[in-house]
Design a protein around this motif. Structure first.
Motif, mmCIF file in Angstrom:
data_model
loop_
_atom_site.group_PDB
_atom_site.id
_atom_site.type_symbol
_atom_site.label_atom_id
_atom_site.label_comp_id
_atom_site.label_asym_id
_atom_site.label_seq_id
_atom_site.Cartn_x
_atom_site.Cartn_y
_atom_site.Cartn_z
ATOM 1 N N GLU A 149 0.722 -1.199 -0.106
ATOM 2 C CA GLU A 149 0.003 0.042 -0.076
ATOM 3 C C GLU A 149 1.014 1.198 0.010
ATOM 4 O O GLU A 149 0.528 2.240 -0.335
ATOM 5 C CB GLU A 149 -0.958 -0.060 1.082
ATOM 6 C CG GLU A 149 -1.927 1.126 1.205
ATOM 7 C CD GLU A 149 -2.881 1.155 -0.096
ATOM 8 O OE1 GLU A 149 -3.320 2.382 -0.517
ATOM 9 O OE2 GLU A 149 -3.115 0.043 -0.385
ATOM 10 N N GLN A 150 2.008 1.139 0.620
ATOM 11 C CA GLN A 150 2.842 2.417 0.949
ATOM 12 C C GLN A 150 3.299 2.667 -0.672
ATOM 13 O O GLN A 150 3.768 2.022 -1.239
ATOM 14 C CB GLN A 150 4.042 2.115 1.833
ATOM 15 C CG GLN A 150 5.017 3.334 1.842
ATOM 16 C CD GLN A 150 6.306 2.872 2.681
ATOM 17 O OE1 GLN A 150 6.309 2.075 3.427
ATOM 18 N NE2 GLN A 150 7.110 3.874 2.544
ATOM 19 N N GLY A 151 3.120 4.111 -0.947
ATOM 20 C CA GLY A 151 3.472 4.515 -2.267
ATOM 21 C C GLY A 151 2.845 4.073 -3.439
ATOM 22 O O GLY A 151 3.208 4.393 -4.737
ATOM 23 N N ARG A 152 1.775 3.434 -3.170
ATOM 24 C CA ARG A 152 1.031 2.784 -4.447
ATOM 25 C C ARG A 152 0.539 3.911 -5.297
ATOM 26 O O ARG A 152 0.912 3.544 -6.621
ATOM 27 C CB ARG A 152 -0.312 2.206 -3.799
ATOM 28 C CG ARG A 152 -0.989 1.340 -4.849
ATOM 29 C CD ARG A 152 -2.227 0.574 -4.364
ATOM 30 N NE ARG A 152 -2.851 -0.324 -5.290
ATOM 31 C CZ ARG A 152 -3.844 0.101 -6.166
ATOM 32 N NH1 ARG A 152 -4.282 1.283 -6.068
ATOM 33 N NH2 ARG A 152 -4.075 -0.733 -7.252
ATOM 34 N N ALA A 153 0.204 5.063 -4.996
ATOM 35 C CA ALA A 153 -0.304 5.913 -5.955
ATOM 36 C C ALA A 153 0.689 6.602 -6.782
ATOM 37 O O ALA A 153 0.567 6.841 -7.952
ATOM 38 C CB ALA A 153 -0.982 7.343 -5.372
ATOM 39 N N ASP A 154 1.807 6.773 -6.230
ATOM 40 C CA ASP A 154 2.920 7.300 -6.809
ATOM 41 C C ASP A 154 3.602 6.505 -7.985
ATOM 42 O O ASP A 154 3.934 6.735 -8.898
ATOM 43 C CB ASP A 154 3.931 7.676 -5.824
ATOM 44 C CG ASP A 154 5.273 8.615 -6.449
ATOM 45 O OD1 ASP A 154 4.632 9.616 -6.775
ATOM 46 O OD2 ASP A 154 6.201 8.111 -6.628
ATOM 47 N N LYS A 155 3.585 5.088 -7.562
ATOM 48 C CA LYS A 155 4.162 3.901 -8.533
ATOM 49 C C LYS A 155 3.122 3.881 -9.644
ATOM 50 O O LYS A 155 3.617 3.667 -10.771
ATOM 51 C CB LYS A 155 4.337 2.769 -7.516
ATOM 52 C CG LYS A 155 5.348 2.752 -6.613
ATOM 53 C CD LYS A 155 5.436 1.300 -5.920
ATOM 54 C CE LYS A 155 6.638 1.219 -4.973
ATOM 55 N NZ LYS A 155 6.221 2.153 -3.737
ATOM 56 N N LEU A 156 1.912 3.936 -9.393
ATOM 57 C CA LEU A 156 1.058 3.796 -10.424
ATOM 58 C C LEU A 156 1.164 4.926 -11.408
ATOM 59 O O LEU A 156 1.000 4.813 -12.697
ATOM 60 C CB LEU A 156 -0.346 3.748 -9.851
ATOM 61 C CG LEU A 156 -0.794 2.342 -9.153
ATOM 62 C CD1 LEU A 156 -2.175 2.433 -8.740
ATOM 63 C CD2 LEU A 156 -0.576 1.207 -10.177
ATOM 64 N N ALA A 157 1.381 6.150 -10.712
ATOM 65 C CA ALA A 157 1.374 7.343 -11.509
ATOM 66 C C ALA A 157 2.540 7.488 -12.507
ATOM 67 O O ALA A 157 2.665 7.745 -13.664
ATOM 68 C CB ALA A 157 1.521 8.851 -10.815
ATOM 69 N N THR A 158 3.696 6.837 -11.791
ATOM 70 C CA THR A 158 5.089 6.762 -12.761
ATOM 71 C C THR A 158 4.997 5.733 -13.777
ATOM 72 O O THR A 158 5.268 5.993 -14.763
ATOM 73 C CB THR A 158 6.105 6.110 -11.580
ATOM 74 O OG1 THR A 158 6.456 7.386 -10.684
ATOM 75 C CG2 THR A 158 7.476 5.928 -12.411
ATOM 76 N N ALA A 159 4.277 4.784 -13.432
ATOM 77 C CA ALA A 159 4.177 3.585 -14.384
ATOM 78 C C ALA A 159 3.188 4.115 -15.423
ATOM 79 O O ALA A 159 3.453 3.795 -16.895
ATOM 80 C CB ALA A 159 3.586 2.238 -13.982
ATOM 81 N N SER A 160 2.246 4.686 -14.987
ATOM 82 C CA SER A 160 1.332 5.215 -15.994
ATOM 83 C C SER A 160 1.979 6.479 -17.132
ATOM 84 O O SER A 160 1.873 6.279 -18.389
ATOM 85 C CB SER A 160 0.171 6.147 -15.591
ATOM 86 O OG SER A 160 -0.840 6.576 -16.405
ATOM 87 N N ALA A 161 3.071 7.109 -16.428
ATOM 88 C CA ALA A 161 3.482 8.158 -17.280
ATOM 89 C C ALA A 161 4.485 7.687 -18.405
ATOM 90 O O ALA A 161 4.710 7.832 -19.458
ATOM 91 C CB ALA A 161 4.188 9.153 -16.393
#
Length: 370
Positions: A149-161
């Motif tokens: 869960e930690q940093g999940r949103a940031d990793k998804l945003a990086t992967a998406s970009a």
């Protein structure tokens, strides 16, 4: 009666000795597999630059060409493999460290792509990516986001970009190609089969970062690709859809493709049977083969070959072959007493000759533990 009693007692003692030896041998094997691999400590102690990036070679050397890695330069390949190891060993802290390295040094802005090579200080002097490394990192980011869960949103945003860059800038004829030069706009017309990482592409598809039709195209590349009766091609031309082979077959490439093939309806049975036969007959797997004669083209062995073969054996649920490969592989480990845990020869080593064995060993441990 006394003779019979003594005879029975002797048999009991003998049986106890045999059982004790068997238990000891089983425990020794189990202990070795449960023990934390010294290769991980070797990488952290000897293959890590001052800024935390992973050095490609143990010994430093000057960089003479931008398209060839040298010395303590760092590769995106390495950070991707290190992420995969962190996931395989369920080490969230280690993954976070690798992710920080990715964000700090490898992701080039404003284009949002991953530089394939850095100097030892973490500066990129190249403007190109490497698709296989990109997909390995993408798959690791998405797997980590799904697990922790930690940093999940940031990793998804990086992967998406990163996925937007790959699909919008590096595609030709509906396929992402081996590399794209973000400075000149030049790209290749080929897609190397080692780069068709279906697990990563599946994760991108499942996270809506790759269209289902696009994923199906990559799956077809592996599902429909020919072989020469044994070996797989090296690449496909995205314009003509023609597959081509190398005259000398690199087993690292073959094993990476074979692991990808396991995600399709076909299986690499012919290659597995050949490798088993070669290993049994020669007691080793040479690093390269002549494609026509099916005979070794070199004498040397590669630790990476055994690490990747272990991964393939694990995915095939062949524990006996995996154990044989593992036992042979670790005979190369720690031969240079200055570098315990490392696959070091003549004072030097390439990082992937440590990371692939580390991955194979880790997956084998978890497989046997089940």
């Amino acid at each position: 009666m006394k003779f019979i009693f003594r005879n029975q007692r002797s048999w009991y003692i003998l049986l106890l000795i045999v059982a004790s030896v068997a238990i000891l041998l089983l425990w020794r094997e189990r202990f070795m597999m449960e023990k934390v691999s010294p290769t991980a400590a070797f990488v952290e102690e000897h293959m890590t630059n001052a800024n935390g990036t992973l050095a490609t070679y143990l010994q430093d050397a000057p960089s003479e060409r931008a398209d060839i890695v040298a010395g303590r330069e760092a590769l995106s390949e390495s950070v991707g493999l290190w992420m995969q190891y962190a996931l395989a060993s369920d080490n969230e802290m280690l993954f976070e460290q690798a992710y920080k390295q990715l964000q700090t040094y490898y992701v080039i802005r404003p284009d949002i792509y991953i530089a394939w090579k850095l100097d030892p200080q973490g500066k990129a002097h190249v403007g190109t990516n490497a698709l296989g490394d990109d997909l390995r990192i993408m798959g690791a980011l998405l797997q980590a986001a799904d697990r922790w869960e930690q940093g999940r949103a940031d990793k998804l945003a990086t992967a998406s970009a990163l996925s937007r860059t790959l699909t919008q800038r590096t595609e030709k004829q509906g396929y992402m190609v081996d590399f794209y030069d973000f400075k000149s706009g030049h790209s290749t017309d080929t897609l190397s089969l080692v780069y068709v990482d279906l697990l990563a592409l599946q994760a991108m598809r499942d996270h809506k970062m790759l269209e289902k039709k696009a994923y199906a195209r990559y799956e077809d590349v592996l599902h429909k690709m020919p072989d020469d009766g044994l070996f797989y091609p090296k690449r496909i031309d995205v314009n003509t859809k023609a597959y081509t082979y190398d005259d000398k077959i690199n087993l690292i490439d073959q094993l990476i493709v074979a692991n990808h093939v396991m995600e399709t309806e076909r299986r690499p049975d012919k290659l597995i049977a050949f490798l088993k036969k070669e290993f049994h007959a020669r007691g080793k797997l040479p690093g390269q083969y002549d494609r026509i004669t099916r005979t070794p083209a070199v004498e040397y062995e590669s630790a990476s070959v055994y690490g990747l073969a272990i991964l393939l054996a694990v995915r095939s649920e062949d524990s006996a072959w995996a154990k044989q490969l593992y036992k042979h592989m670790i005979t190369f480990r720690g031969r240079d007493t200055r570098y315990p845990g490392g696959y070091v020869f003549e004072g030097n080593t390439h990082l992937f000759d440590n990371l692939f064995p580390l991955l194979g060993e880790t997956y084998l441990y978890h497989f046997l533990k089940k």
